[in-house]
Write a protein that holds these residues in place. Structure first.
Motif, short mmCIF file in Angstrom:
data_model
loop_
_atom_site.label_atom_id
_atom_site.label_comp_id
_atom_site.label_asym_id
_atom_site.label_seq_id
_atom_site.Cartn_x
_atom_site.Cartn_y
_atom_site.Cartn_z
N THR A 95 0.83 -1.21 0.00
CA THR A 95 0.00 0.00 0.00
C THR A 95 0.87 1.26 0.00
OG1 THR A 95 -0.18 -0.32 2.37
CG2 THR A 95 -2.06 -0.97 1.03
N SER A 96 2.02 1.21 0.70
CA SER A 96 2.85 2.42 0.69
C SER A 96 3.50 2.62 -0.67
CB SER A 96 3.90 2.37 1.80
OG SER A 96 4.56 1.15 1.78
N LYS A 97 3.80 1.51 -1.39
CA LYS A 97 4.32 1.66 -2.75
C LYS A 97 3.30 2.33 -3.65
CE LYS A 97 7.00 -2.39 -3.17
NZ LYS A 97 6.84 -3.72 -3.65
N ILE A 98 2.02 1.88 -3.53
CA ILE A 98 0.97 2.47 -4.37
C ILE A 98 0.84 3.95 -4.03
CG2 ILE A 98 -1.48 2.45 -4.94
CD1 ILE A 98 -1.54 -0.50 -4.40
N HIS A 99 0.86 4.24 -2.73
CA HIS A 99 0.72 5.64 -2.30
C HIS A 99 1.86 6.48 -2.83
CE1 HIS A 99 -0.46 8.98 0.22
NE2 HIS A 99 0.79 9.09 0.63
N ALA A 100 3.10 5.93 -2.71
CA ALA A 100 4.26 6.68 -3.20
C ALA A 100 4.13 6.93 -4.70
CB ALA A 100 5.54 5.92 -2.87
N GLY A 101 3.69 5.90 -5.43
CA GLY A 101 3.55 6.05 -6.87
C GLY A 101 2.56 7.15 -7.23
N LEU A 102 1.42 7.13 -6.56
CA LEU A 102 0.38 8.12 -6.86
C LEU A 102 0.84 9.51 -6.45
CD1 LEU A 102 -2.93 6.36 -5.86
CD2 LEU A 102 -2.34 7.29 -8.07
N ALA A 103 1.41 9.60 -5.24
CA ALA A 103 1.83 10.93 -4.76
C ALA A 103 2.90 11.49 -5.66
CB ALA A 103 2.32 10.81 -3.32
N GLY A 104 3.78 10.57 -6.14
CA GLY A 104 4.85 11.05 -7.01
C GLY A 104 4.32 11.69 -8.28
#
Lengths: 154, 374, 361
Positions: free
Chosen positions: C10-19
Motif C-alpha cells: 500500500t505504501s508503494k501504491i501511495h508513493a507512486g500516486l503521490a509522485g
C-alpha cells in the motif's frame, strides 16, 4: 346401566318418549319441549352420568326437522341415542344444550347452517361453513340448487 | 370479512385483530383464524371454516355404500384407511356379515401403518412450525417407506381404498410381510434419533411445556379425543373401549398422560408410534390363511334403522352415523369428525397464551382441516 | 516467512500516486475510490458465496443435495438468483412513507460495510486501523438497527411494525452482551486496536491464553451475536412466517435482496470479529515452546488462516440454525437479561482479576 334400565329412566323423565328398535343402543324419541330437561337429568344424575357428547346430527325427517344426539358416559361406559324433532319447517327452533356440553357450540352452528334449525340460548347462532349470504339450507330434502348440485338420482 | 360485531367489542386502544389464514404456512390446511390480541397475548380466537367444504355428507346420500368408502378417504386423508374401515364395519355390522380372520388381520396391520405414517408427518410438521426445519426432511424420508408399501399393495400412496364391505379388495402381495418387518427394524433405529433431535431439546421443551392446558373435565366437555384427549388424562381409545377387527387379539398399552399441555400431547404421540410398531410386530407373522373377503351381494341395502360405528382414527374417535330407510343409499349419513371437536377446544386453550405459542398449540393438536369442513 | 506485510504494497501504491499527482485531494480521492471498489467487489462476491454455502450446508444437514445444476456443483446458482431478483418488479406501496421506505435497506448495507472496513485480513491488509478499532466496529454495526426499524415503520403495515419492534428490542438487548464479551478480551489484550490485538496473539491465541474467562466470553459472544444478526434460533422477527413475514414483508426485488445480503454479511462480520479477537485473526496457530511446529504453521498464508477460521465459525452458526427450534420473544429476552448479561459482567470481573494477578499464559 342396562338398556332396559335406561329406558325406564327416560320414561320417568319424559312420559311421552317413544323408542325405536336398535340392537346397538337405546334410541329414544323425545318431544322437543322436554329435551333440555331430559338431557340435563341424564348428565347430572349419578346413576347415568352422561358427560360426553359424542355426536350431534341434524336430520331432515321429512316431514319434520330434528336433531339426533349420541351421549356417552366415560365412567359408567354406556351410550344412548336421543332424537327430537319439530314440525315447523319455516322457522324451526329447538333448545340448545351448549350450557351442558361445550362441544355442542360448533355442532349446533353446523346444524343451523345446513338445516336451518335455530337453537334457543345459543351464544353465537350464525352459519359456520357457508357464506353468511347463502340462501337455503342444503341438507334439507327439498333443497333445490341447479347451480351447485348435480342431481343424479331423480 | 370480519363481522362488525367483533370489531365493535374491541378495546381499540389496546387490542387489535390479526388474521391467520386461510393460506398460511402453519394452519395445516385452509383454516382462517381471527385472533384478538392484546399486545402479545391472545384474548380470543374465532375460527372461520368452510374453505374446503365439499358437501360430502350430501353427496353420500345418493351414493351406494361401496361408493361412500371412496369419499371417506378424502375426509382426514392421513388416516384414510381407518376411515374406510369405519364404513365397512358399519355395513358389516348392520348386515351381520362375518369378516374372515385374514381380512381382520390385514385391516389392523394397515391401520397401524397408517397411524405410523400420520404421526411421522405430524412430527415433521411440528418441528418445522417451531423452527427446526430439518425435522421436516427426516420425518418425510422415513414416511416414504410406508408409502412405498402402500403403493405396492393397494395401488396408491395416500388415499387407499383398500377396504370393502366384507373384507379387503385384494390379497396382500407375497413380500408384504418381509417389507413391513424390514421397515419396523429400520424405524426402530430412527425413532431414538427423533427423540434426540427434538424431544430432548431445551428450546423445544420450553416452548411446549405449560402451554395450551386442558384439564380432563374440559377435554370431556369439548369432546376432544385421540392423542390430544389422552394427553389430558381422558382414556378414550376406541381400540380399548370397543375393540374391532383384530384389536382384541393384541396386547398394547393405552398411553395416557395427565399434564394436559402441548408437551404431553407430543409425548403421547411419540409413545403411540412405539405401540403401533409393537402391534404390527405381534400380528405380522401370524396372519391366518383363508379368504381375504366374504362375498357380498352386488347391491347392498341396509335394513331400516339407525347405526353408529366408531373407530380410533389417528386424531381421535371417528364415528359414522347412518340412518337407513331400506334403500341402497343412506337416508342420512353423518361423519363425527375428531378434528371438529379438537378445533372447538382451540379457542379455550389459547386464551392468555402468547401468539407464538398459538402455533405450537395448533401443531400439538394436529388438525387436518378437510376433516373439519367435510 | 509468509508473513508478508501488506503495508509495503500500500505504501508503494501511495508513493507512486503521490509522485505523479502530488500529495493532495486528488491522490486521496483516488485511493479512497480504489479501496471502495475493492471492498464493493469483495462484498458482492462474498455475499454470493455465502448464500451458496448456506444452501449447500442446509441441504447436507437435511440429507439432500442442494443446488447442483447451474455450474459445477451449483456454484453459479446465486448469480442466477441474483439476475432473477434484479429483473423483478419493484412494487411500490402507495401508503408507505416513500423516502424512508427506500432508504431503509441502504442503511443496513452501509452499516455492515462500514464495520467491515476495520477488519484485518492479513498483516497490513486493513482499510482503517483505528486505535479504538473494537469500539468503532460495535458502533457502526449498531447502526443496522435503524434500518430495520425504519423498514418496519415505513411499510405502514401493522405486521411489519410488530416484527420490526421485536427485532429492534432483540438487537438492542444483545448488543450489551456482545460489547461486554469483547471488553473482556480488551481487558486481556490491553488495547482496542485490531492490529495490536492480533500482534498480542503471536505466542498463542487469546482463547487459550485467557483460559476460563476467555472461553466463557467466546460462548457468550457466539450466542449474543447469533441473536444480533437475527439468525439461527433467534430468527423470530423474520422467519415469522409463523405469523407475519417480519419487517421486510413489503419489500420486493432488489431491495429485498439487499436485506437478505446484509444478513449474510453481518454473519460474516460477526464471525470475523470472533476469529480476530478470540482466535488470532490472520495469526497462525502457535504453541509456545514448539518452535518447529510454529515454523511449519507459518508456511500457511495468513489470508488462508483468516478465512479458514471465519468460515469455520460461519459453519457453526449455520449448524445452529438448521438444528434448533426457534425461541419465543420473551424467552429470548429472558435469556439475555437474566442469564447472559450477569454472566458477562461476572466474567469481566474474573478476567480483570486474572490480568492483575498475571494468572494467564
Amino acid at each position: 346401566m342396562t338398556n332396559e334400565e335406561l329406558k325406564d329412566f327416560i320414561v320417568k323423565l319424559a312420559p311421552e318418549a317413544t323408542f325405536t328398535e336398535n340392537k346397538q343402543m337405546v334410541v329414544a324419541i323425545i318431544p322437543s319441549n322436554q329435551l333440555f330437561s331430559v338431557v340435563k337429568q341424564l348428565k347430572e344424575s349419578s346413576t347415568t352420568k352422561f358427560d360426553f357428547l359424542v355426536s350431534l346430527t341434524g336430520v331432515d325427517f321429512n316431514p319434520g326437522l330434528g336433531v339426533v344426539y349420541h351421549l356417552e358416559s366415560t365412567e359408567l361406559k354406556h351410550i344412548i341415542c336421543l332424537k327430537t324433532s319439530t314440525e315447523d319447517r319455516v322457522n324451526p327452533k329447538l333448545d340448545s344444550i351448549v350450557s351442558l356440553y361445550l362441544a355442542a357450540e360448533l355442532q349446533e352452528r353446523e346444524v343451523f347452517d345446513f338445516l336451518g334449525i335455530s337453537f334457543n340460548n345459543h351464544p353465537d347462532m350464525r352459519r359456520l361453513f357457508l357464506d353468511d349470504e347463502w340462501k337455503g339450507y342444503p341438507l334439507r330434502k327439498d333443497y333445490v340448487d341447479t347451480v351447485n348440485v348435480i342431481d343424479l338420482i331423480k | 370479512m370480519v363481522d362488525a360485531d367483533i370489531k365493535e367489542k374491541l378495546d381499540t386502544v389496546e387490542e387489535y385483530l390479526i388474521n391467520m389464514g386461510p393460506q398460511h404456512p402453519s394452519t395445516h390446511g385452509v383454516l382462517r383464524l381471527v385472533v384478538n390480541l392484546r399486545g402479545e397475548i391472545v384474548k380470543d380466537l374465532k375460527p372461520y371454516c368452510g374453505y374446503i367444504h365439499r358437501g360430502i355428507e350430501k353427496m353420500c346420500e345418493r351414493n351406494t355404500y361401496p361408493q361412500i368408502i371412496h369419499l371417506t378417504d378424502r375426509l382426514d386423508y392421513l388416516s384414510a384407511h381407518i376411515n374406510n374401515e369405519a364404513v365397512c364395519l358399519l355395513v358389516e355390522g348392520a348386515l351381520d356379515v362375518e369378516v374372515p380372520e385374514r381380512a381382520k388381520y390385514i385391516r389392523t396391520i394397515m391401520a397401524e401403518l397408517t397411524r405410523l405414517a400420520s404421526h411421522q408427518l405430524w412430527w415433521s410438521v411440528m418441528g418445522m412450525d417451531l423452527g427446526a426445519l430439518t425435522t421436516f426432511f427426516y420425518g418425510l424420508r422415513d414416511r416414504e417407506h410406508i408409502l412405498d408399501i402402500f403403493e405396492e399393495n393397494c395401488g396408491t400412496r395416500l388415499l387407499v381404498s383398500y377396504n370393502c364391505p366384507g373384507g379387503v379388495m385384494y390379497d396382500i402381495k407375497p413380500d408384504f410381510q418381509k417389507k413391513v418387518k424390514e421397515f419396523i427394524t429400520y424405524f426402530k433405529t430412527k425413532l431414538p434419533e427423533y427423540e434426540k433431535l427434538l424431544s430432548g431439546n431445551v428450546i423445544f421443551q420450553q416452548r411446549t411445556k405449560g402451554t395450551g392446558l386442558l384439564t380432563k373435565e374440559e377435554v370431556i366437555a369439548y369432546g376432544v379425543t385421540g392423542p390430544s384427549g389422552r394427553g389430558s388424562g381422558f382414556a378414550c381409545d376406541v381400540r380399548k373401549k370397543n375393540p374391532y377387527s383384530a384389536y382384541d387379539k393384541v396386547q398394547f398399552n393405552e398411553i395416557i398422560r395427565t399434564e394436559g399441555d402441548s408437551l404431553a400431547r407430543y409425548k403421547v404421540r411419540m409413545d403411540e408410534m412405539r405401540e403401533s410398531m409393537s402391534i404390527i410386530e405381534q400380528l405380522i407373522d401370524n396372519i391366518p390363511e383363508g379368504d381375504f373377503a366374504t362375498k357380498m351381494k352386488p347391491i347392498i341395502k341396509l335394513p331400516i334403522g339407525e347405526y353408529y360405528q366408531r373407530v380410533e382414527a389417528c386424531r381421535g374417535e371417528f364415528g359414522v352415523y347412518v340412518e337407513s330407510r331400506g334403500e341402497k343409499n343412506p337416508y342420512r349419513i353423518k361423519f363425527r369428525s375428531p378434528n371438529f371437536a379438537n378445533l372447538s377446544a382451540l379457542d379455550y386453550m389459547s386464551r392468555n397464551e402468547k401468539i407464538a405459542d398459538l402455533v405450537a398449540i395448533m401443531s400439538s393438536l394436529d388438525l387436518v382441516i378437510p376433516d373439519i369442513d367435510r | 516467512m509468509w508473513l508478508y506485510d501488506f503495508a509495503e504494497l500500500t505504501s508503494k501504491i501511495h508513493a507512486g500516486l503521490a509522485g505523479s499527482l502530488g500529495e493532495g485531494l486528488l491522490t486521496t480521492t483516488i485511493e479512497m475510490s480504489l479501496v471502495g471498489i475493492v471492498f464493493l467487489t469483495f462484498y458482492a462476491v462474498l455475499g454470493l458465496f455465502l448464500v451458496y454455502m448456506e444452501r449447500k450446508v442446509c441441504a447436507f444437514f437435511q440429507c439432500r443435495l442442494g443446488p447442483n445444476r447451474v455450474g459445477i456443483f451449483g456454484l453459479l446458482q446465486t448469480i442466477a438468483d441474483f439476475i432473477k431478483l434484479l429483473m423483478k418488479e419493484l412494487i411500490t406501496v402507495k401508503s408507505a412513507d416513500q423516502f424512508l421506505f427506500n432508504v431503509a435497506p441502504f442503511i443496513v448495507i452501509i452499516a455492515s460495510m462500514l464495520a467491515m472496513g476495520a477488519l484485518p485480513f492479513a498483516k497490513g491488509l486493513q482499510a482503517m486501523d483505528f486505535d479504538i478499532g473494537i469500539l468503532y466496529v460495535m458502533a457502526t454495526s449498531s447502526l443496522g438497527v435503524l434500518g430495520i426499524l425504519l423498514a418496519g415503520w415505513s411499510s405502514n403495515n401493522k405486521y411489519s411494525l410488530i416484527g420490526a419492534m421485536r427485532s429492534g428490542a432483540q438487537i438492542v438487548s444483545y448488543e450489551l452482551s456482545v460489547g461486554l464479551s469483547l471488553m473482556t478480551i480488551v481487558v486481556l489484550a490491553g488495547t482496542m486496536q485490531f492490529s495490536e490485538i492480533i500482534a498480542g496473539q503471536e505466542s498463542a491465541w487469546f482463547i487459550f491464553r485467557g483460559h476460563v474467562p476467555a472461553f466463557i466470553a467466546f460462548i457468550v459472544f457466539i450466542v449474543a451475536s447469533t441473536a444480533e444478526t437475527n439468525r439461527g434460533p433467534f430468527d423470530l422477527a423474520e422467519a415469522e412466517s409463523e405469523l407475519t413475514a417480519g419487517f421486510h414483508t413489503e419489500y420486493s426485488g432488489i431491495k429485498f435482496a439487499l436485506f437478505f445480503l446484509s444478513e449474510f454479511m453481518n454473519m460474516f462480520l460477526v464471525c470475523a470479529i470472533a476469529a480476530t479477537v478470540f482466535f488470532g485473526g490472520w495469526m497462525p496457530l502457535h504453541v509456545p515452546g514448539l518452535a518447529g511446529f510454529n515454523h511449519v504453521m507459518d508456511f500457511i498464508p495468513p489470508v488462508v488462516w483468516f478465512f479458514g477460521k471465519t468460515f469455520t465459525l460461519i459453519f457453526l452458526m449455520m449448524w445452529f440454525k438448521w438444528t434448533f427450534p426457534r425461541l419465543r420473544i420473551d424467552q429470548l429476552l429472558t435469556l439475555e437479561w437474566k442469564f447472559l448479561l450477569p454472566i458477562s459482567l461476572v466474567n469481566i470481573l474474573i478476567m480483570a482479576l486474572c490480568v492483575l494477578n498475571h494468572w494467564y499464559f
